[in-house]
Design a protein around this motif. Structure first.
Motif, PDB file in Angstrom:
ATOM      1  N   SER A   1       0.826  -1.207   0.000  1.00 25.89           N
ATOM      2  CA  SER A   1       0.000   0.000   0.000  1.00 25.89           C
ATOM      3  C   SER A   1       0.865   1.263   0.000  1.00 25.89           C
ATOM      4  O   SER A   1       0.410   2.312  -0.420  1.00 25.89           O
ATOM      5  CB  SER A   1      -0.936   0.004   1.196  1.00 25.89           C
ATOM      6  OG  SER A   1      -0.210   0.175   2.405  1.00 25.89           O
ATOM      7  N   ARG A   2       2.111   1.160   0.454  1.00 26.24           N
ATOM      8  CA  ARG A   2       3.016   2.315   0.473  1.00 26.24           C
ATOM      9  C   ARG A   2       3.690   2.544  -0.871  1.00 26.24           C
ATOM     10  O   ARG A   2       4.194   3.629  -1.126  1.00 26.24           O
ATOM     11  CB  ARG A   2       4.098   2.105   1.528  1.00 26.24           C
ATOM     12  CG  ARG A   2       3.573   2.113   2.932  1.00 26.24           C
ATOM     13  CD  ARG A   2       4.700   1.909   3.901  1.00 26.24           C
ATOM     14  NE  ARG A   2       4.172   1.748   5.245  1.00 26.24           N
ATOM     15  CZ  ARG A   2       4.822   1.192   6.229  1.00 26.24           C
ATOM     16  NH1 ARG A   2       6.039   0.739   6.042  1.00 26.24           N
ATOM     17  NH2 ARG A   2       4.273   1.070   7.413  1.00 26.24           N
ATOM     18  N   VAL A   3       3.724   1.549  -1.716  1.00 31.88           N
ATOM     19  CA  VAL A   3       4.441   1.641  -2.991  1.00 31.88           C
ATOM     20  C   VAL A   3       3.549   2.290  -4.034  1.00 31.88           C
ATOM     21  O   VAL A   3       2.405   1.911  -4.206  1.00 31.88           O
ATOM     22  CB  VAL A   3       4.886   0.241  -3.445  1.00 31.88           C
ATOM     23  CG1 VAL A   3       5.512   0.295  -4.822  1.00 31.88           C
ATOM     24  CG2 VAL A   3       5.844  -0.363  -2.443  1.00 31.88           C
ATOM     25  N   ARG A   4       4.094   3.249  -4.754  1.00 29.09           N
ATOM     26  CA  ARG A   4       3.325   3.916  -5.804  1.00 29.09           C
ATOM     27  C   ARG A   4       3.558   3.266  -7.157  1.00 29.09           C
ATOM     28  O   ARG A   4       2.652   3.139  -7.946  1.00 29.09           O
ATOM     29  CB  ARG A   4       3.723   5.385  -5.863  1.00 29.09           C
ATOM     30  CG  ARG A   4       3.330   6.136  -4.627  1.00 29.09           C
ATOM     31  CD  ARG A   4       3.653   7.609  -4.782  1.00 29.09           C
ATOM     32  NE  ARG A   4       3.442   8.272  -3.511  1.00 29.09           N
ATOM     33  CZ  ARG A   4       4.266   9.142  -2.981  1.00 29.09           C
ATOM     34  NH1 ARG A   4       5.361   9.480  -3.611  1.00 29.09           N
ATOM     35  NH2 ARG A   4       4.011   9.696  -1.812  1.00 29.09           N
ATOM     36  N   ASP A   5       4.801   2.911  -7.431  1.00 35.32           N
ATOM     37  CA  ASP A   5       5.176   2.382  -8.739  1.00 35.32           C
ATOM     38  C   ASP A   5       5.431   0.877  -8.619  1.00 35.32           C
ATOM     39  O   ASP A   5       6.185   0.453  -7.753  1.00 35.32           O
ATOM     40  CB  ASP A   5       6.435   3.092  -9.225  1.00 35.32           C
ATOM     41  CG  ASP A   5       6.778   2.776 -10.662  1.00 35.32           C
ATOM     42  OD1 ASP A   5       5.993   2.070 -11.319  1.00 35.32           O
ATOM     43  OD2 ASP A   5       7.836   3.241 -11.119  1.00 35.32           O
TER      44      ASP A   5
ATOM     45  N   ASP B   1       9.007  -0.333  -8.184  1.00 34.28           N
ATOM     46  CA  ASP B   1       9.608  -0.248  -6.852  1.00 34.28           C
ATOM     47  C   ASP B   1       9.390  -1.551  -6.093  1.00 34.28           C
ATOM     48  O   ASP B   1      10.263  -2.016  -5.370  1.00 34.28           O
ATOM     49  CB  ASP B   1       9.017   0.917  -6.055  1.00 34.28           C
ATOM     50  CG  ASP B   1       9.412   2.258  -6.621  1.00 34.28           C
ATOM     51  OD1 ASP B   1      10.417   2.325  -7.361  1.00 34.28           O
ATOM     52  OD2 ASP B   1       8.703   3.238  -6.333  1.00 34.28           O
ATOM     53  N   THR B   2       8.204  -2.126  -6.248  1.00 34.86           N
ATOM     54  CA  THR B   2       7.907  -3.396  -5.589  1.00 34.86           C
ATOM     55  C   THR B   2       8.828  -4.483  -6.102  1.00 34.86           C
ATOM     56  O   THR B   2       9.357  -5.274  -5.331  1.00 34.86           O
ATOM     57  CB  THR B   2       6.444  -3.792  -5.841  1.00 34.86           C
ATOM     58  OG1 THR B   2       5.621  -2.727  -5.418  1.00 34.86           O
ATOM     59  CG2 THR B   2       6.077  -5.033  -5.085  1.00 34.86           C
TER      60      THR B   2
END
Length: 82
Positions: A47-51, A54-55
């Motif tokens: 839930s904190r990752v936007r892209d 990045d995950t």
């Protein structure tokens, strides 16, 4: 009579319940609790990752880059049979 039937006939019920069923049930419950805790951690991190990239970097334990290189060209390989 099979050996299992003889064994179950001679073993007291408290031993089967306290020595077999209870530890297995507790172990399964602890496993369920552990997996649900790990799932909640992953959901919070996602839930904190936007892209999504990045995950991918976090899951593969690669160091994050400060800048991204975009390649706009593609290489086409032609077979030798032309």
């Amino acid at each position: 009579m099979s050996s299992l039937a003889v064994f179950l006939k001679n073993v007291p019920a408290w031993f089967l319940c306290g020595g077999v069923f209870l530890p297995v049930a507790v172990l399964l419950l602890l496993l369920i609790i552990h997996l649900s805790w790990k799932l909640q951690e992953v959901e919070v991190e996602l839930s904190r990752v936007r892209d999504p990239r990045d995950t991918m970097e976090r899951l593969t334990f690669r160091p994050t880059h400060t800048h991204i290189h975009h390649h706009t060209h593609t290489h086409l390989h032609r077979s030798a049979e032309t």
